[in-house]
Design an enzyme around this catalytic site. Structure first.
Site, PDB file in Angstrom:
ATOM      1  N   CYS A 170     -10.489  -8.624   0.450  1.00  0.00           N
ATOM      2  CA  CYS A 170     -10.436 -10.082   0.550  1.00  0.00           C
ATOM      3  C   CYS A 170     -11.362 -10.630   1.628  1.00  0.00           C
ATOM      4  CB  CYS A 170      -9.017 -10.524   0.848  1.00  0.00           C
ATOM      5  SG  CYS A 170      -7.808  -9.513   0.030  1.00  0.00           S
TER       6      CYS A 170
ATOM      7  N   GLN B 185       0.800  -1.234   0.000  1.00  0.00           N
ATOM      8  CA  GLN B 185       0.000   0.000   0.000  1.00  0.00           C
ATOM      9  C   GLN B 185       0.835   1.289   0.000  1.00  0.00           C
ATOM     10  OE1 GLN B 185      -3.166   0.244  -0.601  1.00  0.00           O
ATOM     11  NE2 GLN B 185      -3.879  -1.850  -0.274  1.00  0.00           N
TER      12      GLN B 185
END
Ligand code: PLP
Length: 370
Positions: free
Chosen positions: A321, A177
């Site tokens: 997810c 990220q």
């Protein structure tokens, strides 16, 4: 109604130039890199060229790049492949890791001593706890750079200093990220294993990478051919590697420009929504990437997500997810110790393609929620 996509931390749309480089490479360099004929050798040359380009941009001359299908696979390979060198020992990780690190380490708890570092009120990992727990039994420390839920930037520079005092301990950092979003204030060369994912940086899905420093021994976890340093068997796509190099080549030099732009978007968004009754911004004020704003309202995150969706705004609850499971988001819970707040949290993630008009519209929608 215009679609306003604010889920860039989950995945990004592919950049046209990157897609084009992918298509060209797939068309011309389809041959297997291990084939001995001319076409195979040409593919192999392109693959090596792309790797050299990436290593040069990131200034990591002493790392091997192993391409996988995604960062999840890279994290699995790095952690499990490294642990194959040891039958026992201590692993230190955090309560805020992405599932592709957290669940992998959970799965080996019966064989290793595992310490999960706390998340402080400021959204940072407790590094005093790291210092207290590091010892000569420690074999692996795995701490992410930018948290995928809160956007907090962990002090990897300090982590490196602390881990260095224990030569047996190796350091794995999930940079997914932060990659191509922030210039690190630490040196990638001081890290034994790094992982990134191309679909988070305007590249195609289906490719991620594990970067392993020379001298760090990783054992394979899948069996088959000897490709990619005998660590990741199977025929891989040269085009996905070429597209990865293209995305990095395009977006790495733009980091500072995009950062300033996105920071301004973030500040506008924050100022516009912070005083809305019942809304709490979970992302702290400091040590943040500005690409992620996490907030909670007095309704389930999932409910809020669908209300926003009806207005053409696309956000996420927690990480993509695990978004189908309605349970308190673990990073927000670790930071706030507040179940309702973590269950009610949503993540807004920004990009250089988000506009100030998009932000104004989002603020308007939030204000009308009451
Ligand atoms: N690590 C972090 C911090 C992430 O945010 C993600 C995806 O959300 C991953 C790993 C997994 O990436 P991939 O989707 O490429 O498996």
């Amino acid at each position: 109604m215009k679609d306003i996509y604010l889920d860039y931390a989950a995945t990004t749309p592919i950049d046209d130039e990157v897609l084009n480089s992918y298509m060209q490479a797939e068309k011309h360099f389809f041959a297997n890199t291990t084939s001995l004929h001319k076409l195979g050798q040409e593919s192999n040359y392109m693959y090596n060229m792309a790797i050299e380009e990436i290593k040069k941009i990131l200034n990591i001359p002493h790392h091997r790049l192993i391409f996988t299908s995604c960062a999840t696979e890279a994290n699995n390979l790095g952690i499990l492949g490294f642990l194959k060198n040891y039958k026992s020992g201590k692993i230190i990780t955090t309560k805020m890791e992405h599932a592709s690190v957290y669940e992998v380490i959970k799965s080996v708890e019966k064989d290793y001593e595992v310490v999960y570092l706390d998340v402080l009120e400021n959204g940072l990992v407790d590094l005093d706890m790291l210092e207290r727990n590091l010892d000569n039994k420690t074999i692996l420390v795995s701490i992410m750079w930018v948290n995928n839920i809160l956007g907090t930037v962990q002090n990897i520079k300090r982590v490196i200093e602390l881990v260095k005092a224990f030569p047996k301990a190796k350091l794995h950092v999930d940079i997914v990220q932060g990659f191509c979003k922030l210039i690190p204030n630490f040196n990638f060369n001081d890290i034994d294993m790094l992982t990134f994912s191309t679909h988070k940086i305007y590249g195609p899905k289906g490719v991620g990478a594990l970067l392993v420093k020379d001298g760090i021994d990783i054992k394979k976890i899948m069996y088959g051919s000897t490709s990619q340093y005998n660590l990741r068997p199977g025929t891989f796509s040269v085009a996905l590697v070429v597209a990865t190099a293209k995305a990095i080549k395009k977006y790495y030099p733009l980091i500072n420009k995009h950062y300033e732009y996105v920071k301004n978007l973030y500040i506008n968004l924050y100022q516009g929504i912070k005083d809305i009754p019942g809304l709490i911004v979970n992302t702290p004020a400091e040590n943040i990437s500005y690409y992620i704003l996490n907030l909670s309202m007095n309704m389930k995150g999932e409910t809020l997500l669908h209300i926003l969706e009806a207005k053409g705004i696309y956000v996420s609850t927690g990480s993509a997810c695990s978004s189908r499971i309605s349970k308190p988001e673990k990073t927000v819970l670790a930071m706030t110790k507040d179940e309702a707040r973590s269950l009610n949290s949503i993540r807004i993630s920004l990009s250089p393609f988000t506009t100030l008009e998009d932000i104004s519209y989002v603020i308007k929608v939030f204000k009308e929620l009451r």
